[in-house]
Design an enzyme around this catalytic site. Structure first.
Site, PDB file in Angstrom:
ATOM      1  N   TYR A 126      15.044  32.080   3.787  1.00  0.00           N
ATOM      2  CA  TYR A 126      13.888  32.872   4.223  1.00  0.00           C
ATOM      3  C   TYR A 126      13.873  33.008   5.596  1.00  0.00           C
ATOM      4  O   TYR A 126      14.472  32.294   6.436  1.00  0.00           O
ATOM      5  CB  TYR A 126      12.840  31.816   3.994  1.00  0.00           C
ATOM      6  N   ARG A 159     -10.574   0.427  14.535  1.00  0.00           N
ATOM      7  CA  ARG A 159     -10.450   1.013  13.405  1.00  0.00           C
ATOM      8  C   ARG A 159     -11.689   0.515  12.651  1.00  0.00           C
ATOM      9  O   ARG A 159     -12.781   1.219  12.339  1.00  0.00           O
ATOM     10  CB  ARG A 159      -9.281   0.826  12.777  1.00  0.00           C
ATOM     11  N   LYS A 214       0.888  -1.307   0.105  1.00  0.00           N
ATOM     12  CA  LYS A 214       0.077   0.112   0.011  1.00  0.00           C
ATOM     13  C   LYS A 214       0.682   1.260  -0.052  1.00  0.00           C
ATOM     14  O   LYS A 214       1.996   1.165   0.415  1.00  0.00           O
ATOM     15  CB  LYS A 214      -0.890  -0.025   1.139  1.00  0.00           C
ATOM     16  N   MET A 233      10.779  25.041  -0.476  1.00  0.00           N
ATOM     17  CA  MET A 233       9.773  24.246  -1.083  1.00  0.00           C
ATOM     18  C   MET A 233      10.637  23.314  -1.692  1.00  0.00           C
ATOM     19  O   MET A 233      10.491  22.032  -1.962  1.00  0.00           O
ATOM     20  CB  MET A 233       8.789  24.879  -1.944  1.00  0.00           C
TER      21      MET A 233
END
Ligand SMILES: *Cc1c(COP(=O)(O)O)cnc(C)c1O
Length: 811
Positions: A706, A578, A480, A755
């Protein structure tokens, strides 16, 4: 090879079942899946823990194979087939290789050590190749199986051998020594690899030394010589950077050369690399050349041309949905055979193309060599062969679908990317042909940040967990979330090949993507959504059923599609809270399923909430006990005996006694264990790496990034690297909390992570633009990153963005 049946029986201690009196074959195989098996094959049916060659005998007979070495007497022998029955087929395979090796009397170098075996072997091959017809181990074939395969590649034209020997535990080297029979032994270095297989370092060293028992000479670093037994110490020809008692003493000159001193001479050699590992490997090579009486000018001339050894077959995404298998560094016949088997096993598109350079195979006359290449390509059913080089374009011209070019440039002039569409392309060429030019054109263009995935390690980890299980216990592997970030399709392909039983995905679309890529294993969808039911049935995906409502809806869908015994998997809630049925649902569950044969309960399972937490051991045992009771109610109520499973990775490790009929392996496959002890037994799978984009030096007091979060104290050298939070690096790793590795040194991340980029402090470090940067990998384990960031490895791994290119490789 042509040999009397009775003689062969003596060599491998076999009894014989068959009619033949002579055994005739041109090659030996242990791989039932290789397309290279035919009438001329002698097949050894190795009986591995997870793969038993005996099961494929009738398939192989269909392909024409008639000679088999087996350890099980066939119940109904096939006519005209010869069976050599031995007690252990691996031992017989090794005995045959040892016999075969003893037919040849030429110098053979046997190399062992923790690091550098492959590099030293490849370099020595390069250095002596102009003067000898060398046979060497292909790739890193140095194991109990790899060594016999290497030795069986010898033919009558060879006059020098170089083989590596690798061991992981005691008593293995004795066997390898008999097969290699080295006349010259080389020990490269001793590290901490495979320590778990030995009581201590001494035991490991003594085991390695067994390779040298019959050698005339032992080449090693002077410091290690005293550890040898007395009679072996006399055979030593040693080198050192420090100790002037060594036969060959090395030192670095201030012009970056290596100064070589022996009792007779002193000379300088220009060397292309200056890191400490390469220097040791080069010292080892020069010492060997001196032992072989090479002249100092020849040594200097050839050493200056050494190159980085790249032994890996890499799988990359190519243009137009092609898959590229990049093996653009070597081209000899042995490694071509390996690469073609690899191509068959890992092809992601059914059409197979091979781009191949001239083959450099010392020994055979060209015509005979290319005749063999012709046969090999044909038997591997290659759809298109592009041959590059004067020899291959001449000799293979008669091959169907063959396109010849005299040089790489001639090919590149004619080539258009549109010529390649949805195919798997093996690119294999000798170094001089510079096939990296071809690869870089065929590769899908993405930036230089990559996640490298070691497929050997994945396989090792799978086998580690299998070793905790009974041979009959089935294995489901969870792929998964894109195989925990590592790429689901390539991993699934490997798992299918290694014969696991089930794949688990989270959502239907992940399963559909696997089906579209040709994966045929049963696939369970853990979170099936109603909107995806139709598609699931269309793609043979099996749902987890966790509630009465879902059960009724799925049953209705299946009925509408006229399904018969459609496989489903019942999930019970035993404490995770769950998803899953609880005790009071079970009566109704039975009453829905009992009257219908539209659905079939294949498995019943539950999930442990804390199998990794020692403190909650009792809770886990309670979950398991509860699961056994509830699943029994269902089995009895429906009169079925489905597969039961509850263990995840840490469950397998901590509660193997509750494996039942199947387990669900997840994170462990990707190299992350429950604790340090478990992780140490796994192999490292994924490495996130990039390169230095720019280096600059900022003055005292300047700020970086930054928000001016970093202020330099004194002159600071800064490297900018192209990876940021959009690639999945947590921002919290910035501002001097985290670090990366450049050339085996730590470089602290300074300022805020951007980023797409971040900055690291490389003051005082020996690095330049373009150098490799490791974000996480062997040096910085994901577990370390996770702990320091207060999260878990699962989160870091699955967050690596899809824009990061995945590269799969196998050694
Ligand atoms: C993800 C998952 C697993 C695997 O867990 P690991 O801890 O990664 O081994 C097993 N079972 C279920 C139901 C899962 O969702």
């Amino acid at each position: 090879m042509r040999i009397k049946v009775s003689d062969f029986c003596k060599i491998v201690s076999a009894s014989f079942l068959g009619e033949a009196t002579e055994l005739v074959f041109t090659h030996v195989s242990i791989d039932s899946r290789s397309l290279q098996n035919n009438e001329q094959t002698l097949f050894f049916a190795l009986d591995g823990k997870h793969h038993d060659g005996h099961q494929f005998i009738s398939d192989l007979v269909q392909k024409g194979v008639v000679n088999f070495v087996v350890s099980k007497v066939p119940a109904s022998p096939i006519v005209n087939v010869s069976y050599f029955i031995v007690s252990n087929t691996l031992v017989a395979f090794q005995e045959y290789a040892a016999y075969y090796r003893s037919q040849f009397a030429f110098p053979v170098i046997g190399i062992t050590g923790s690091r550098g075996k492959t590099v030293v072997k490849e370099w020595l091959n390069f250095l002596i190749n102009p003067d000898y017809n060398v046979i060497k181990s292909p790739k890193s074939y140095n194991s109990q199986v790899g060594v016999p395969l290497s030795v069986l590649g010898i033919d009558h034209k060879h006059n020098f051998g170089i083989f590596e020997a690798g061991i992981s535990t005691v008593n293995e080297m004795r066997v390898l020594e008999k097969i290699i029979q080295p006349t010259i032994g080389i020990l490269t270095s001793i590290g901490t690899d495979h320590d778990e297989g030995f009581v201590d370092q001494d035991e490991k060293l003594n085991e390695k030394f067994k390779l040298f028992v019959h050698a005339d000479t032992i080449i090693l670093e002077e410091d290690l010589a005293p550890l040898l037994a007395d009679e072996n110490r006399k055979k030593v020809f040693s080198w050192s950077f420090t100790s002037n008692t060594a036969d060959v003493l090395f030192s670095k000159t201030n012009r970056g050369q290596l100064l070589v001193k022996t009792s007779r001479s002193e000379f300088e050699v220009g060397v292309p690399f200056d890191d400490s590992v390469s220097l040791s490997n080069m010292a080892c090579c020069i010492t060997t050349l001196l032992y072989l009486k090479y002249d100092q000018t020849v040594i200097a001339e050839r050493m200056s041309k050494l190159y980085r050894v790249e032994m890996r077959l890499q799988v990359k995404n190519g243009v137009h949905q092609c898959t590229l298998i990049d093996d653009s560094y070597s081209a000899d016949f042995q490694s071509l055979k390996i690469a073609l088997d690899f191509l068959e096993k890992h092809k992601t598109q059914p059409t197979k193309t091979v781009i191949l350079s001239d083959i450099f195979q010392s020994g055979l006359p060209e015509e005979e060599l290319y005749q063999q290449v012709h046969v090999l390509l044909e038997s591997n059913k290659i759809n298109r062969v592009i041959g590059i080089g004067p020899a291959i374009s001449k000799y293979l011209a008669g091959l169907k679908n063959f396109y010849g070019y005299v040089s790489t440039d001639a090919f590149l002039q004619k080539f258009s990317m549109d010529d390649f569409q949805q195919e798997t392309i093996l690119v294999k060429g000798a170094r001089g042909f510079h096939f990296e030019k071809i690869c870089s054109l065929l590769e899908e263009k993405t930036h230089e940040t990559v996640l490298e995935i070691n497929l050997n390690a994945v396989r090792h980890n799978l086998n580690f967990y299998r070793s905790k299980l009974k041979p009959t216990t089935k294995v489901m592997v969870m792929v998964k979330a894109f195989g925990y970030g590592n790429g689901s399709f390539e991993i699934a392909k490997l798992l299918a090949h290694d014969k696991i039983d089930y794949l688990g995905v989270a959502f239907a679309d992940e399963g559909i993507a696997l089906r579209k890529a040709g994966i045929q294993l049963p696939i369970i969808v853990m979170n099936p959504e109603i909107s995806a039911f139709s598609a699931m049935i269309a793609y043979d995906l099996e749902p987890e059923i966790y509630s009465l409502k879902e059960l009724r809806t799925f049953l209705a869908f299946a009925q509408e599609k006229n399904a018969y015994q459609y496989p489903i998997h019942l999930k019970l809630d035993t404490g995770m809270h769950r998803l899953g049925f609880i005790s009071k649902d079970i009566e109704e569950l039975i009453s829905i399923l009992k009257p219908t044969n539209v659905l079939e309960v294949k498995t019943i399972f539950s999930h442990l909430s804390s199998s990794d937490v020692e403190e909650y051991r009792d809770f886990t045992l309670q979950q398991i006990a509860d699961f056994k009771i509830q699943s029994k109610r269902i089995s009895e109520g429906l009169q079925i005996s489905p597969i039961r499973h509850i263990l995840n990775t840490s469950g397998i490790y901590n509660f193997p006694e509750h494996q039942m009929e199947m387990v669900r392996l997840g994170i462990g496959l990707y190299g992350v264990g429950n604790d340090a002890v478990e992780t140490a037994q796994l192999e490292h799978v994924s490495t996130l790496k990039t390169v230095i984009l720019q280096i600059r030096t900022v003055d005292d007091g300047e700020s970086v990034g930054y928000g001016r979060k970093f202020r330099s104290k004194g002159l600071t050298r800064i490297a900018t690297i192209p990876i940021g939070y959009a690639d999945g690096i947590p921002r919290a790793w910035g501002n001097e909390k985290g670090y990366v590795y450049i050339k085996e040194c730590k470089a602290v991340i300074i300022g805020s992570i951007c980023m797409d980029m971040m900055m690291v402090d490389v003051s005082g470090m020996d690095c330049e633009e373009g150098d490799e940067v490791i974000i996480f990998g062997k040096e910085i384990p994901v577990t370390e990153l996770a702990t320091k960031l207060g999260t878990i490895p699962y989160e870091i791994m699955t967050s690596i963005s899809q824009r990061v290119k995945r590269i799969f490789y196998q050694e």
